[in-house]
Scaffold this motif. Structure first.
Motif, PDB file in Angstrom:
ATOM      1  N   PRO A 171       0.821  -1.218   0.000  1.00  0.00           N
ATOM      2  CA  PRO A 171       0.000   0.000   0.000  1.00  0.00           C
ATOM      3  C   PRO A 171       0.855   1.268   0.000  1.00  0.00           C
ATOM      4  O   PRO A 171       1.893   1.338   0.658  1.00  0.00           O
ATOM      5  CB  PRO A 171      -0.811  -0.114   1.296  1.00  0.00           C
ATOM      6  N   LEU A 172       0.387   2.255  -0.751  1.00  0.00           N
ATOM      7  CA  LEU A 172       1.030   3.573  -0.789  1.00  0.00           C
ATOM      8  C   LEU A 172      -0.061   4.633  -0.873  1.00  0.00           C
ATOM      9  O   LEU A 172      -0.775   4.714  -1.868  1.00  0.00           O
ATOM     10  CB  LEU A 172       1.981   3.687  -1.983  1.00  0.00           C
ATOM     11  N   ILE A 173      -0.195   5.406   0.175  1.00  0.00           N
ATOM     12  CA  ILE A 173      -1.220   6.457   0.262  1.00  0.00           C
ATOM     13  C   ILE A 173      -0.527   7.786   0.530  1.00  0.00           C
ATOM     14  O   ILE A 173       0.442   7.847   1.298  1.00  0.00           O
ATOM     15  CB  ILE A 173      -2.233   6.138   1.377  1.00  0.00           C
ATOM     16  N   VAL A 174      -1.001   8.845  -0.092  1.00  0.00           N
ATOM     17  CA  VAL A 174      -0.459  10.192   0.127  1.00  0.00           C
ATOM     18  C   VAL A 174      -1.495  10.977   0.923  1.00  0.00           C
ATOM     19  O   VAL A 174      -2.641  11.135   0.489  1.00  0.00           O
ATOM     20  CB  VAL A 174      -0.160  10.906  -1.196  1.00  0.00           C
ATOM     21  N   ALA A 175      -1.102  11.461   2.100  1.00  0.00           N
ATOM     22  CA  ALA A 175      -1.982  12.271   2.944  1.00  0.00           C
ATOM     23  C   ALA A 175      -1.524  13.722   2.902  1.00  0.00           C
ATOM     24  O   ALA A 175      -0.317  14.005   2.893  1.00  0.00           O
ATOM     25  CB  ALA A 175      -1.969  11.760   4.385  1.00  0.00           C
ATOM     26  N   LEU A 176      -2.468  14.643   2.854  1.00  0.00           N
ATOM     27  CA  LEU A 176      -2.154  16.067   2.787  1.00  0.00           C
ATOM     28  C   LEU A 176      -2.642  16.745   4.060  1.00  0.00           C
ATOM     29  O   LEU A 176      -3.834  16.692   4.393  1.00  0.00           O
ATOM     30  CB  LEU A 176      -2.816  16.706   1.562  1.00  0.00           C
ATOM     31  N   THR A 239      -5.633   5.060  12.533  1.00  0.00           N
ATOM     32  CA  THR A 239      -6.335   3.874  12.034  1.00  0.00           C
ATOM     33  C   THR A 239      -5.483   3.149  11.003  1.00  0.00           C
ATOM     34  O   THR A 239      -5.390   1.912  10.996  1.00  0.00           O
ATOM     35  CB  THR A 239      -7.685   4.269  11.412  1.00  0.00           C
ATOM     36  N   PHE A 240      -4.833   3.908  10.124  1.00  0.00           N
ATOM     37  CA  PHE A 240      -3.970   3.312   9.110  1.00  0.00           C
ATOM     38  C   PHE A 240      -2.779   2.603   9.759  1.00  0.00           C
ATOM     39  O   PHE A 240      -2.347   1.532   9.307  1.00  0.00           O
ATOM     40  CB  PHE A 240      -3.479   4.381   8.132  1.00  0.00           C
ATOM     41  N   LYS A 241      -2.245   3.199  10.818  1.00  0.00           N
ATOM     42  CA  LYS A 241      -1.108   2.589  11.514  1.00  0.00           C
ATOM     43  C   LYS A 241      -1.525   1.266  12.158  1.00  0.00           C
ATOM     44  O   LYS A 241      -0.774   0.285  12.121  1.00  0.00           O
ATOM     45  CB  LYS A 241      -0.560   3.553  12.568  1.00  0.00           C
ATOM     46  N   LYS A 242      -2.719   1.228  12.719  1.00  0.00           N
ATOM     47  CA  LYS A 242      -3.202  -0.006  13.330  1.00  0.00           C
ATOM     48  C   LYS A 242      -3.385  -1.109  12.286  1.00  0.00           C
ATOM     49  O   LYS A 242      -3.311  -2.299  12.606  1.00  0.00           O
ATOM     50  CB  LYS A 242      -4.510   0.258  14.061  1.00  0.00           C
ATOM     51  N   ALA A 243      -3.628  -0.698  11.044  1.00  0.00           N
ATOM     52  CA  ALA A 243      -3.792  -1.668   9.957  1.00  0.00           C
ATOM     53  C   ALA A 243      -2.456  -2.129   9.390  1.00  0.00           C
ATOM     54  O   ALA A 243      -2.424  -2.945   8.463  1.00  0.00           O
ATOM     55  CB  ALA A 243      -4.651  -1.063   8.849  1.00  0.00           C
ATOM     56  N   GLY A 244      -1.339  -1.582   9.914  1.00  0.00           N
ATOM     57  CA  GLY A 244      -0.022  -2.042   9.496  1.00  0.00           C
ATOM     58  C   GLY A 244       0.743  -1.103   8.594  1.00  0.00           C
ATOM     59  O   GLY A 244       1.846  -1.444   8.140  1.00  0.00           O
ATOM     60  N   LEU A 245       0.215   0.094   8.312  1.00  0.00           N
ATOM     61  CA  LEU A 245       0.920   1.040   7.445  1.00  0.00           C
ATOM     62  C   LEU A 245       1.846   1.917   8.291  1.00  0.00           C
ATOM     63  O   LEU A 245       1.505   2.308   9.416  1.00  0.00           O
ATOM     64  CB  LEU A 245      -0.069   1.918   6.682  1.00  0.00           C
ATOM     65  N   PHE A 246       3.009   2.228   7.731  1.00  0.00           N
ATOM     66  CA  PHE A 246       3.941   3.157   8.364  1.00  0.00           C
ATOM     67  C   PHE A 246       3.649   4.566   7.847  1.00  0.00           C
ATOM     68  O   PHE A 246       3.379   4.753   6.657  1.00  0.00           O
ATOM     69  CB  PHE A 246       5.389   2.779   8.057  1.00  0.00           C
ATOM     70  N   VAL A 247       3.734   5.554   8.751  1.00  0.00           N
ATOM     71  CA  VAL A 247       3.431   6.935   8.387  1.00  0.00           C
ATOM     72  C   VAL A 247       4.726   7.737   8.360  1.00  0.00           C
ATOM     73  O   VAL A 247       5.436   7.827   9.377  1.00  0.00           O
ATOM     74  CB  VAL A 247       2.431   7.571   9.377  1.00  0.00           C
ATOM     75  N   VAL A 248       5.045   8.293   7.197  1.00  0.00           N
ATOM     76  CA  VAL A 248       6.266   9.088   7.017  1.00  0.00           C
ATOM     77  C   VAL A 248       5.863  10.522   6.677  1.00  0.00           C
ATOM     78  O   VAL A 248       5.200  10.770   5.667  1.00  0.00           O
ATOM     79  CB  VAL A 248       7.144   8.512   5.888  1.00  0.00           C
ATOM     80  N   GLY A 249       6.242  11.464   7.520  1.00  0.00           N
ATOM     81  CA  GLY A 249       5.962  12.872   7.264  1.00  0.00           C
ATOM     82  C   GLY A 249       7.119  13.539   6.558  1.00  0.00           C
ATOM     83  O   GLY A 249       8.286  13.146   6.741  1.00  0.00           O
ATOM     84  N   LEU A 250       6.824  14.538   5.750  1.00  0.00           N
ATOM     85  CA  LEU A 250       7.865  15.288   5.045  1.00  0.00           C
ATOM     86  C   LEU A 250       8.058  16.643   5.716  1.00  0.00           C
ATOM     87  O   LEU A 250       7.095  17.393   5.899  1.00  0.00           O
ATOM     88  CB  LEU A 250       7.486  15.487   3.577  1.00  0.00           C
ATOM     89  N   LEU A 263      11.839   2.267   5.315  1.00  0.00           N
ATOM     90  CA  LEU A 263      10.434   1.861   5.329  1.00  0.00           C
ATOM     91  C   LEU A 263       9.796   1.881   3.953  1.00  0.00           C
ATOM     92  O   LEU A 263       8.639   1.488   3.807  1.00  0.00           O
ATOM     93  CB  LEU A 263       9.629   2.790   6.256  1.00  0.00           C
ATOM     94  N   ALA A 264      10.528   2.340   2.935  1.00  0.00           N
ATOM     95  CA  ALA A 264       9.923   2.563   1.621  1.00  0.00           C
ATOM     96  C   ALA A 264       9.322   1.295   1.032  1.00  0.00           C
ATOM     97  O   ALA A 264       8.312   1.347   0.331  1.00  0.00           O
ATOM     98  CB  ALA A 264      10.962   3.136   0.652  1.00  0.00           C
ATOM     99  N   GLY A 265       9.916   0.139   1.321  1.00  0.00           N
ATOM    100  CA  GLY A 265       9.432  -1.095   0.716  1.00  0.00           C
ATOM    101  C   GLY A 265       8.175  -1.642   1.354  1.00  0.00           C
ATOM    102  O   GLY A 265       7.533  -2.537   0.806  1.00  0.00           O
ATOM    103  N   GLY A 266       7.780  -1.108   2.518  1.00  0.00           N
ATOM    104  CA  GLY A 266       6.607  -1.619   3.218  1.00  0.00           C
ATOM    105  C   GLY A 266       5.369  -0.796   2.933  1.00  0.00           C
ATOM    106  O   GLY A 266       5.392   0.157   2.148  1.00  0.00           O
ATOM    107  N   PRO A 267       4.251  -1.154   3.561  1.00  0.00           N
ATOM    108  CA  PRO A 267       3.019  -0.370   3.410  1.00  0.00           C
ATOM    109  C   PRO A 267       3.222   1.026   3.989  1.00  0.00           C
ATOM    110  O   PRO A 267       3.665   1.170   5.127  1.00  0.00           O
ATOM    111  CB  PRO A 267       1.981  -1.178   4.199  1.00  0.00           C
ATOM    112  N   LEU A 268       2.894   2.041   3.207  1.00  0.00           N
ATOM    113  CA  LEU A 268       3.364   3.383   3.535  1.00  0.00           C
ATOM    114  C   LEU A 268       2.286   4.453   3.335  1.00  0.00           C
ATOM    115  O   LEU A 268       1.484   4.384   2.411  1.00  0.00           O
ATOM    116  CB  LEU A 268       4.561   3.709   2.629  1.00  0.00           C
ATOM    117  N   VAL A 269       2.316   5.444   4.239  1.00  0.00           N
ATOM    118  CA  VAL A 269       1.568   6.685   4.074  1.00  0.00           C
ATOM    119  C   VAL A 269       2.580   7.819   4.068  1.00  0.00           C
ATOM    120  O   VAL A 269       3.341   7.979   5.023  1.00  0.00           O
ATOM    121  CB  VAL A 269       0.543   6.926   5.205  1.00  0.00           C
ATOM    122  N   VAL A 270       2.616   8.600   2.999  1.00  0.00           N
ATOM    123  CA  VAL A 270       3.500   9.760   2.906  1.00  0.00           C
ATOM    124  C   VAL A 270       2.653  11.002   3.177  1.00  0.00           C
ATOM    125  O   VAL A 270       1.687  11.261   2.468  1.00  0.00           O
ATOM    126  CB  VAL A 270       4.162   9.858   1.520  1.00  0.00           C
TER     127      VAL A 270
END
Length: 323
Positions: A171-176, A239-250, A263-270
């Motif tokens: 998974p790769l999701i972009v949060a703003l 909620t996304f973190k509980k589902a196994g996604l890592f959250v990376v802030g810029l 963490l780039a290779g795993g499930p990720l939220v940027v």
């Protein structure tokens, strides 16, 4: 010489002589039923809009509100219109200039509109210009094609999460986090689609939403890229973190470099911060890692540029890990 005495005595009544003229008189009409009411209300609205610096003339109180809503959802330009029709985006009318130089995009758009029961109308370029102006896009380069679309349907954060977990790739999701410029939102959507993100997550309040400007800036990629709205961005990230996604802030003051992100290779939220303030405190605290982009003389990068660079790095790192 003595002053003259006034001959005017007490005011006399009519003695009942005028009583017939008062008969059968109706009660006073309410203001809204008087002939001058509409004009007066329009004048007030115009003065109020001018005082507030809106720069646009207020509409009549009797303007059709449904038409106002629809006219604000105009998609302009050949590529965005064609992309929307290819994706089957709900639309009601396709406007084509009667002096249009036909090409493959025009022919395909007209064909798709017919197949989707979208009404096709030929109008003058002046009429297209007027419609763009009334929808808040004065001077828009419509290229002779305008599509009237229905309001955008956002997904729930849970729907976006389920979609991303169901894909073959990680998974790769972009949060703003509070991005308010619609051009930045459109550009980020374009980069997210280019680097195979599953979708965007945006706050419901104090952030740019999907408009015709966003559609045009994204070059129509929003037809394929879902956007979810969260009433509380921090809670959605948890909620996304509980589902196994890592959250990376810029952030320019990040603890790590985006180029070395393990963490780039795993499930990720940027998470991309707002144009001026960057990441908010609560969102920053929700991140597993805060990463920065190595840059030279520039003090910072535009939000959409930072998103594009970061998504490219994630794609590069994933490709390297899989090779």
């Amino acid at each position: 010489m003595p002053a003259k005495k006034s001959k005017k005595g007490p005011t006399k009544g009519s003695g009942g002589k005028g009583r017939r003229s008062l008969e059968a008189k109706k009660g006073t009409l309410p203001a809204e039923q008087r002939h001058w009411y509409d004009g007066k209300q329009r004048s007030k609205a115009i003065r109020r809009a001018t005082a507030e610096g809106s720069g646009t003339q207020a509409r009549s109180p009797h303007t059709d509100t449904d038409r106002r809503r629809i006219d604000s959802d105009l998609l302009v330009g050949r590529n965005p219109v064609l992309e929307a029709l290819r994706a089957g985006m709900p639309a009601s009318r396709l406007f084509l200039s009667n002096s249009l130089d036909s090409d493959d995009r025009v022919n395909e758009a007209a064909r798709l509109a017919g197949e989707q029961n979208v009404e096709v109308l030929e109008v003058t370029r002046a009429e297209l210009d007027r419609r763009c102006e009334s929808s808040g896009q004065p001077g828009a380069v419509h290229q002779g094609m305008v599509l009237r679309v229905r309001p955008y349907r956002y997904q729930l954060p849970e729907e976006l999460l389920e979609r991303s977990l169901g894909s073959d790739a990680p998974p790769l999701i972009v949060a703003l986090d509070g991005v308010t410029d619609p051009h930045n939102l459109g550009a980020i959507a374009r980069s997210a689609a280019a680097f195979n993100a599953d979708g965007l997550l945006i706050p419901e309040r104090r952030a740019a939403g999907v408009t015709a400007t966003v559609w045009k800036t994204s070059a129509g990629t929003l037809a394929r890229l879902p956007i979810a709205q969260a009433t509380n961005l921090t809670r959605a990230l948890e909620t996304f973190k509980k589902a196994g996604l890592f959250v990376v802030g810029l952030d320019a003051d990040g603890d790590a470099l985006i180029t070395d992100l393990d963490l780039a290779g795993g499930p990720l939220v940027v998470v991309v911060g707002s144009e001026g303030k960057g990441l908010s405190r609560l969102v920053r605290e929700s991140c597993d890692v805060v990463a920065s982009i190595p840059i030279g003389n520039a003090e910072s990068l535009n939000a959409s540029v930072a998103a594009g660079v970061s998504l490219y790095e994630v794609a590069r790192l994933r490709a390297a890990q899989n090779s």
